[in-house]
Scaffold this active site. Sequence first.
Site, PDB file in Angstrom:
ATOM      1  N   GLY A 145       1.795  -5.861   2.842  1.00  0.00           N
ATOM      2  CA  GLY A 145       2.960  -6.384   2.126  1.00  0.00           C
ATOM      3  C   GLY A 145       2.770  -7.821   1.687  1.00  0.00           C
ATOM      4  O   GLY A 145       3.393  -8.270   0.726  1.00  0.00           O
ATOM      5  N   ALA A 152       3.650  -6.364   6.455  1.00  0.00           N
ATOM      6  CA  ALA A 152       4.941  -6.026   7.050  1.00  0.00           C
ATOM      7  C   ALA A 152       4.843  -6.248   8.550  1.00  0.00           C
ATOM      8  O   ALA A 152       3.754  -6.120   9.149  1.00  0.00           O
ATOM      9  CB  ALA A 152       5.289  -4.573   6.768  1.00  0.00           C
ATOM     10  N   GLU A 200       0.952  -7.571  -1.485  1.00  0.00           N
ATOM     11  CA  GLU A 200       1.901  -7.004  -2.454  1.00  0.00           C
ATOM     12  C   GLU A 200       2.919  -8.042  -2.914  1.00  0.00           C
ATOM     13  O   GLU A 200       3.297  -8.091  -4.083  1.00  0.00           O
ATOM     14  CB  GLU A 200       2.591  -5.784  -1.830  1.00  0.00           C
ATOM     15  CG  GLU A 200       1.615  -4.646  -1.590  1.00  0.00           C
ATOM     16  CD  GLU A 200       2.219  -3.532  -0.763  1.00  0.00           C
ATOM     17  OE1 GLU A 200       2.590  -3.771   0.400  1.00  0.00           O
ATOM     18  OE2 GLU A 200       2.323  -2.423  -1.284  1.00  0.00           O
ATOM     19  N   GLU A 246      -3.199  -0.629   4.868  1.00  0.00           N
ATOM     20  CA  GLU A 246      -2.194   0.323   5.339  1.00  0.00           C
ATOM     21  C   GLU A 246      -2.773   1.629   5.873  1.00  0.00           C
ATOM     22  O   GLU A 246      -2.272   2.204   6.834  1.00  0.00           O
ATOM     23  CB  GLU A 246      -1.174   0.614   4.231  1.00  0.00           C
ATOM     24  CG  GLU A 246      -0.171  -0.515   3.975  1.00  0.00           C
ATOM     25  CD  GLU A 246      -0.670  -1.582   3.034  1.00  0.00           C
ATOM     26  OE1 GLU A 246      -1.880  -1.608   2.741  1.00  0.00           O
ATOM     27  OE2 GLU A 246       0.159  -2.403   2.601  1.00  0.00           O
TER      28      GLU A 246
END
Length: 263
Positions: A113, A68, A116, A136
Amino acid sequence: MDDQPVITTTWDGPVATVTIDRPAALNALSRQVLEELGAAFDALADAGAGLRGVVLVGAGGRAFVAGADIRELSGLDADGAAAMGRLGHETVARIESLGAPVIACVDGYALGGGLELALACDFIYASAQARFGLPEVSLGVIPGFGGTVRLPRAVGLARAKELIYSGRMVDAAEAERIGLASRVEPDRDALLAAARATLDEIGTRSPSAVALAKQVLVDATGTPTERATELEIDGFSRAFATDDMREGTAAFLAKRTPEFTGR
Ligand SMILES: CCCCCCCCCCCCC[C@H](O)CC(=O)SCCNC(=O)CCNC(=O)[C@H](O)C(C)(C)COP(=O)(O)OP(=O)(O)OC[C@H]1O[C@@H](n2cnc3c(N)ncnc32)[C@H](O)[C@@H]1OP(=O)(O)O
């Protein structure tokens, strides 16, 4: 927001390549990336049987996606994070609901992300330069884009816990060994060629059967056996209502190559 598009889609026959194009930020997932990614997969869903497969790749050669966008992330409060997570999950849902297979081609970093996003694809192919991780916890957060759901399915709960709690990266060889990457190729060109070859092979099969198999696998994985069995029975029976099933069985009995239509 960048003025320039950050997602580009190119076509080569029945195979589309979706490129995440923010190389200066290692293709980090901003709101713009997620929104354009969702729109790109909505457009691919409209292609029907004309689409036989998708390659998802990051531009620049240093990263697939480095996570992210931390600049955007740092400005969020709890409600903003919930909205971000929903935006992310909605984007992923479009990849998983696409009937055609999607191969994540990871060359460089796939972190947070980015990993993911790759896990939401049907399978991951990697270059020898690939590095994977869910870091994270190093930022004081947890995976928010499906990592706690999909990583255990890929590598098992114990290994997923180890990777999420430690936040450590794994290289391409370890990723293949633990079942995170399905194939490792020496470089980007070989990686993309391998993905194309697999999609070409899948492209000789019934598009309707491949789409049914994907839907059952996505919906049934992680559900209790009784429910998963019912989902498979439903998908199996729906296949028998297709022209492709008639064509596939007739072609076998006539000892000829089937001509599938995806209907
Ligand atoms: C409603 C609000 C919407 C907001 C939308 C936001 C997206 C939502 C996505 C869904 C939710 C995702 C949830 C996810 O689970 C959470 C995360 O992903 S957290 C982030 C995880 N990733 C990381 O922690 C990796 C961070 N990067 C690094 O560790 C290093 O960059 C690296 C990958 C190890 C590479 O290191 P270096 O080779 O030294 O390179 P640099 O560090 O100098 O990086 C080059 C350049 O890229 C910029 N950059 C790198 N990563 C990011 C990033 N994740 N976000 C933003 N920018 C990044 C870096 O700042 C450098 O830029 P420059 O300084 O040159 O301007």
